[in-house]
Design a protein around this motif. Structure first.
Motif, mmCIF file in Angstrom:
data_model
loop_
_atom_site.group_PDB
_atom_site.id
_atom_site.type_symbol
_atom_site.label_atom_id
_atom_site.label_comp_id
_atom_site.label_asym_id
_atom_site.label_seq_id
_atom_site.Cartn_x
_atom_site.Cartn_y
_atom_site.Cartn_z
ATOM 1 N N VAL A 123 28.553 60.252 27.456
ATOM 2 C CA VAL A 123 29.519 59.589 28.348
ATOM 3 C C VAL A 123 29.032 58.193 28.698
ATOM 4 O O VAL A 123 29.800 57.223 28.704
ATOM 5 C CB VAL A 123 29.731 60.434 29.619
ATOM 6 C CG1 VAL A 123 30.548 59.657 30.648
ATOM 7 C CG2 VAL A 123 30.456 61.727 29.278
ATOM 8 N N LEU A 124 27.719 58.065 28.997
ATOM 9 C CA LEU A 124 27.172 56.756 29.347
ATOM 10 C C LEU A 124 27.278 55.780 28.176
ATOM 11 O O LEU A 124 27.685 54.629 28.343
ATOM 12 C CB LEU A 124 25.710 56.914 29.781
ATOM 13 C CG LEU A 124 24.968 55.610 30.119
ATOM 14 C CD1 LEU A 124 25.656 54.896 31.262
ATOM 15 C CD2 LEU A 124 23.521 55.908 30.482
ATOM 16 N N GLY A 164 29.377 55.934 25.658
ATOM 17 C CA GLY A 164 30.785 55.609 25.446
ATOM 18 C C GLY A 164 31.279 54.558 26.422
ATOM 19 O O GLY A 164 32.032 53.644 26.062
ATOM 20 N N TYR A 165 30.839 54.675 27.688
ATOM 21 C CA TYR A 165 31.245 53.689 28.688
ATOM 22 C C TYR A 165 30.714 52.307 28.338
ATOM 23 O O TYR A 165 31.426 51.300 28.448
ATOM 24 C CB TYR A 165 30.735 54.110 30.063
ATOM 25 C CG TYR A 165 30.856 53.030 31.113
ATOM 26 C CD1 TYR A 165 32.092 52.716 31.685
ATOM 27 C CD2 TYR A 165 29.739 52.303 31.517
ATOM 28 C CE1 TYR A 165 32.199 51.710 32.626
ATOM 29 C CE2 TYR A 165 29.844 51.303 32.455
ATOM 30 C CZ TYR A 165 31.076 51.003 33.011
ATOM 31 O OH TYR A 165 31.185 50.013 33.942
ATOM 32 N N LEU A 166 29.433 52.243 27.908
ATOM 33 C CA LEU A 166 28.841 50.946 27.571
ATOM 34 C C LEU A 166 29.550 50.311 26.380
ATOM 35 O O LEU A 166 29.782 49.099 26.359
ATOM 36 C CB LEU A 166 27.352 51.129 27.270
ATOM 37 C CG LEU A 166 26.474 51.553 28.466
ATOM 38 C CD1 LEU A 166 25.039 51.788 28.018
ATOM 39 C CD2 LEU A 166 26.530 50.501 29.568
ATOM 40 N N TRP A 204 32.695 50.861 25.485
ATOM 41 C CA TRP A 204 34.024 50.430 25.961
ATOM 42 C C TRP A 204 33.920 49.134 26.738
ATOM 43 O O TRP A 204 34.719 48.222 26.571
ATOM 44 C CB TRP A 204 34.610 51.534 26.826
ATOM 45 C CG TRP A 204 35.853 51.121 27.554
ATOM 46 C CD1 TRP A 204 37.123 51.066 27.083
ATOM 47 C CD2 TRP A 204 35.930 50.669 28.928
ATOM 48 N NE1 TRP A 204 37.986 50.627 28.049
ATOM 49 C CE2 TRP A 204 37.285 50.365 29.189
ATOM 50 C CE3 TRP A 204 34.989 50.495 29.938
ATOM 51 C CZ2 TRP A 204 37.705 49.918 30.426
ATOM 52 C CZ3 TRP A 204 35.413 50.042 31.173
ATOM 53 C CH2 TRP A 204 36.754 49.756 31.402
ATOM 54 N N ARG A 205 32.905 49.030 27.597
ATOM 55 C CA ARG A 205 32.747 47.818 28.394
ATOM 56 C C ARG A 205 32.439 46.614 27.511
ATOM 57 O O ARG A 205 32.935 45.510 27.740
ATOM 58 C CB ARG A 205 31.612 48.029 29.409
ATOM 59 C CG ARG A 205 31.410 46.858 30.357
ATOM 60 C CD ARG A 205 30.318 47.170 31.362
ATOM 61 N NE ARG A 205 30.069 46.035 32.232
ATOM 62 C CZ ARG A 205 30.755 45.730 33.298
ATOM 63 N NH1 ARG A 205 31.768 46.512 33.645
ATOM 64 N NH2 ARG A 205 30.463 44.674 34.046
ATOM 65 N N THR A 206 31.616 46.834 26.470
ATOM 66 C CA THR A 206 31.290 45.742 25.555
ATOM 67 C C THR A 206 32.529 45.240 24.828
ATOM 68 O O THR A 206 32.765 44.042 24.713
ATOM 69 C CB THR A 206 30.243 46.215 24.533
ATOM 70 O OG1 THR A 206 29.064 46.630 25.233
ATOM 71 C CG2 THR A 206 29.886 45.085 23.568
#
Length: 279
Positions: A133-134, A136-138, A140-142
């Protein structure tokens, strides 16, 4: 005492006298079953150091009187002895050693049930999911902050995954009510609605890029090398050559790109024959 008679009968059945400590009884029962302290610890989920303290009678090393009795009962069950008998015997033994006044047990300590403790595999799986999850979030944010993913500045988006970007000029027909413009002249793009446009030359050099409001206009430099336009709302632009209106750049339903906006290119579009619909 009935409990003491029960212990005597149990000891006699094994050919032993009631001269042993509770810890010795447990140890001998364990050894008869050919079990190690580690085996008992795995079965009862009691730390090995506490089991060893019970066997040696080192009650001061245990967390408390109630815990000691609870540990001993669990130990007894693991080696096939009566937990009630062992519990009563140990309680009396501790009383004789002056380890606190006698206190009836209201809720004996019960070691954790191995079936109620989440297996290590489940804990590792949960940790792995958290890491995914972490990550994937990074990612997506990138992608969200990557400049190349932004198709345009504030205003109308120029392109999206669901839109078809035209890389060539759309085929159009001249309005019969519009006078034929000259082959050369000054091309002016005037916004009739809010619209974002980018005008650039053959080498990709930007000539103009802005969010235009109704009434804003841009004159395409006559000496520009094959000027072209990118916009998501071609229908929001009025195109003129020396003040004479020519055919629109597009219908507005699709984004256009690499569409020539020199006088010669616009005149060629205006004079192009109407495309026959495919059967």
């Amino acid at each position: 005492m009935a409990a003491k008679h029960e212990i005597e009968e149990e000891l006699e059945s094994n050919g032993e006298l009631d001269l042993q400590s509770t810890g010795e009884m447990l140890r001998q029962a364990r050894e008869r079953k050919q079990l190690s302290i580690e085996d008992i610890a795995k079965d009862t989920r009691i730390p090995q150091r506490h089991l060893s303290s019970i066997e040696t009678g080192d009650f001061d090393a245990l967390p408390g009187r109630t815990y000691a009795i609870g540990f001993a009962k669990s130990y007894a069950r693991a080696v096939g002895l009566s937990d009630a008998t062992i519990g009563s015997r140990l309680r009396e033994e501790m009383e004789e050693q002056g380890l606190g006044a006698y206190q009836p047990e209201t809720s004996a300590y019960s070691p954790a049930n191995s079936t109620s403790i989440p297996p290590k595999a489940l804990a590792f799986t949960a940790a792995g999911m958290g890491v995914l999850v972490l990550v994937g979030y990074l990612i997506w944010r990138t992608l969200l902050l990557e400049p190349s993913t932004i198709a345009a500045t504030e205003g109308d988006p120029v392109a999206s995954d669901t839109e078809t970007v035209e890389t060539n000029a759309e085929t159009g027909t001249a309005n019969p009510n519009v006078a034929t413009p000259p082959t050369t002249g000054t091309v002016v793009l005037t916004a009739t609605q809010p619209v974002w446009i980018k005008v650039y030359d053959e080498e990709g050099e930007r000539l103009y890029e802005n969010e235009m409001s109704p009434g804003d206009s841009f004159a395409v430099p006559e000496d520009a090398n094959n000027p072209q336009i990118l916009t998501g709302r071609p229908d929001a632009l009025e195109v003129t050559i020396d003040g004479q209106v020519v055919a629109p750049l597009g219908s507005g339903e699709r984004t256009i790109a690499d569409v020539g906006v020199s006088a010669a290119a616009l005149l060629a579009r205006s004079n192009a024959p109407t495309a026959e619909p495919q059967q």
